[in-house]
Motif scaffolding. Structure first.
Motif, mmCIF file in Angstrom:
data_model
loop_
_atom_site.group_PDB
_atom_site.id
_atom_site.type_symbol
_atom_site.label_atom_id
_atom_site.label_comp_id
_atom_site.label_asym_id
_atom_site.label_seq_id
_atom_site.Cartn_x
_atom_site.Cartn_y
_atom_site.Cartn_z
ATOM 1 N N ASN A 172 47.975 56.425 25.917
ATOM 2 C CA ASN A 172 48.700 55.217 25.501
ATOM 3 C C ASN A 172 47.970 54.502 24.373
ATOM 4 O OD1 ASN A 172 50.778 55.635 27.305
ATOM 5 N ND2 ASN A 172 49.907 54.300 28.877
ATOM 6 N N SER A 173 46.652 54.429 24.467
ATOM 7 C CA SER A 173 45.856 53.786 23.435
ATOM 8 C C SER A 173 45.962 54.553 22.116
ATOM 9 C CB SER A 173 44.400 53.705 23.890
ATOM 10 O OG SER A 173 43.590 53.200 22.861
ATOM 11 N N LEU A 174 45.858 55.883 22.189
ATOM 12 C CA LEU A 174 45.979 56.703 20.981
ATOM 13 C C LEU A 174 47.346 56.546 20.336
ATOM 14 C CD1 LEU A 174 44.265 60.039 22.096
ATOM 15 C CD2 LEU A 174 43.508 58.533 20.248
ATOM 16 N N MET A 175 48.391 56.538 21.157
ATOM 17 C CA MET A 175 49.750 56.431 20.623
ATOM 18 C C MET A 175 49.986 55.055 20.019
ATOM 19 S SD MET A 175 51.862 58.653 23.417
ATOM 20 C CE MET A 175 53.396 58.721 22.486
ATOM 21 N N LYS A 176 49.420 54.040 20.640
ATOM 22 C CA LYS A 176 49.569 52.673 20.124
ATOM 23 C C LYS A 176 48.877 52.544 18.770
ATOM 24 C CE LYS A 176 48.370 47.947 21.366
ATOM 25 N NZ LYS A 176 47.636 47.129 22.332
ATOM 26 N N ASN A 177 47.681 53.093 18.669
ATOM 27 C CA ASN A 177 46.923 53.012 17.421
ATOM 28 C C ASN A 177 47.432 53.998 16.377
ATOM 29 O OD1 ASN A 177 45.282 51.059 18.547
ATOM 30 N ND2 ASN A 177 43.816 52.560 19.324
ATOM 31 N N HIS A 178 48.107 55.036 16.808
ATOM 32 C CA HIS A 178 48.606 56.088 15.921
ATOM 33 C C HIS A 178 49.688 55.566 14.983
ATOM 34 C CE1 HIS A 178 49.589 60.095 14.574
ATOM 35 N NE2 HIS A 178 50.820 60.013 15.033
ATOM 36 N N HIS A 179 50.474 54.606 15.437
ATOM 37 C CA HIS A 179 51.594 54.119 14.632
ATOM 38 C C HIS A 179 51.128 53.482 13.329
ATOM 39 C CE1 HIS A 179 54.702 55.138 17.448
ATOM 40 N NE2 HIS A 179 54.073 54.510 18.423
ATOM 41 N N GLY A 180 50.003 52.803 13.364
ATOM 42 C CA GLY A 180 49.538 52.127 12.155
ATOM 43 C C GLY A 180 48.444 52.885 11.439
ATOM 44 N N ALA A 181 47.977 53.995 11.983
ATOM 45 C CA ALA A 181 46.845 54.727 11.403
ATOM 46 C C ALA A 181 47.321 55.874 10.533
ATOM 47 C CB ALA A 181 45.952 55.264 12.518
ATOM 48 N N SER A 182 46.396 56.345 9.687
ATOM 49 C CA SER A 182 46.732 57.478 8.821
ATOM 50 C C SER A 182 46.003 58.746 9.256
ATOM 51 C CB SER A 182 46.380 57.136 7.365
ATOM 52 O OG SER A 182 45.000 56.844 7.278
ATOM 53 N N SER A 183 45.297 58.706 10.367
ATOM 54 C CA SER A 183 44.551 59.873 10.857
ATOM 55 C C SER A 183 45.449 60.722 11.746
ATOM 56 C CB SER A 183 43.308 59.425 11.612
ATOM 57 O OG SER A 183 43.697 58.644 12.737
ATOM 58 N N GLY A 184 46.617 61.074 11.252
ATOM 59 C CA GLY A 184 47.661 61.730 12.019
ATOM 60 C C GLY A 184 47.289 63.009 12.712
ATOM 61 N N GLU A 185 46.663 63.962 11.993
ATOM 62 C CA GLU A 185 46.397 65.273 12.578
ATOM 63 C C GLU A 185 45.419 65.215 13.743
ATOM 64 O OE1 GLU A 185 45.437 68.950 10.442
ATOM 65 O OE2 GLU A 185 46.877 68.233 8.935
ATOM 66 N N SER A 186 44.322 64.483 13.572
ATOM 67 C CA SER A 186 43.325 64.435 14.649
ATOM 68 C C SER A 186 43.896 63.730 15.881
ATOM 69 C CB SER A 186 42.047 63.758 14.176
ATOM 70 O OG SER A 186 42.276 62.393 13.891
ATOM 71 N N THR A 187 44.676 62.692 15.681
ATOM 72 C CA THR A 187 45.288 61.983 16.807
ATOM 73 C C THR A 187 46.302 62.884 17.513
ATOM 74 O OG1 THR A 187 44.993 59.860 15.685
ATOM 75 C CG2 THR A 187 46.576 59.931 17.490
ATOM 76 N N ASP A 188 47.091 63.609 16.740
ATOM 77 C CA ASP A 188 48.064 64.526 17.337
ATOM 78 C C ASP A 188 47.354 65.583 18.184
ATOM 79 O OD1 ASP A 188 50.164 63.201 16.197
ATOM 80 O OD2 ASP A 188 50.435 64.618 14.533
#
Length: 136
Positions: A40-56
């Motif tokens: 949930n934390s990763l998905m919440k922060n993922h929306h505004g971040a540009s580190s897409g591949e590592s988060t995915d």
């Protein structure tokens, strides 16, 4: 022959008691909650971040870990279910009980003095206390 000895048990109550007191099951649930919080934390922060591949990739790893936990949980649940069945069969033999019904399935009414749910829980606790921690 004569009259049959009939008792009933609430397997749902016994099963929930066994799950809540099983260290392995509790540990699996704690790990699952930690993974859910992390995802949930990763998905919440993922929306505004540009580190897409590592988060995915992190989210995919969490999903794999969650799937493994569900498989582990199934193994624990099956073990507990089998133990409850063994206890009920043992109690029926020892007490000369001919039939034991599960209160939630087909039994519409029964005298409370015929309920062996608490006895099954006590036997489960007794066996847990006697068994070495390596077995659990």
């Amino acid at each position: 022959k004569g009259s049959s000895v009939i008792r009933y048990v609430n397997i749902k109550v016994v099963y929930e008691h066994a799950l809540n007191n099983d260290k392995e099951f509790v540990e699996i649930n704690n790990k699952r909650q930690t993974l859910i919080d992390k995802k949930n934390s990763l998905m919440k922060n993922h929306h505004g971040a540009s580190s897409g591949e590592s988060t995915d990739e992190e989210i995919k790893q969490i999903d794999r870990e969650m799937a493994a936990l569900f498989a582990d949980e199934d193994v624990v649940k099956l073990r507990i279910y089998r133990r409850i069945g063994d206890i009920i069969r043992d109690m029926a033999r020892r007490r000369g009980i001919d039939f034991i019904f599960n209160i939630g399935d087909v039994l519409v009414y029964a005298k409370t003095e015929l309920d062996i749910t608490e006895d099954v829980i006590n036997e489960l606790n007794y066996r847990d206390d006697r068994v070495s921690p390596l077995w659990k």
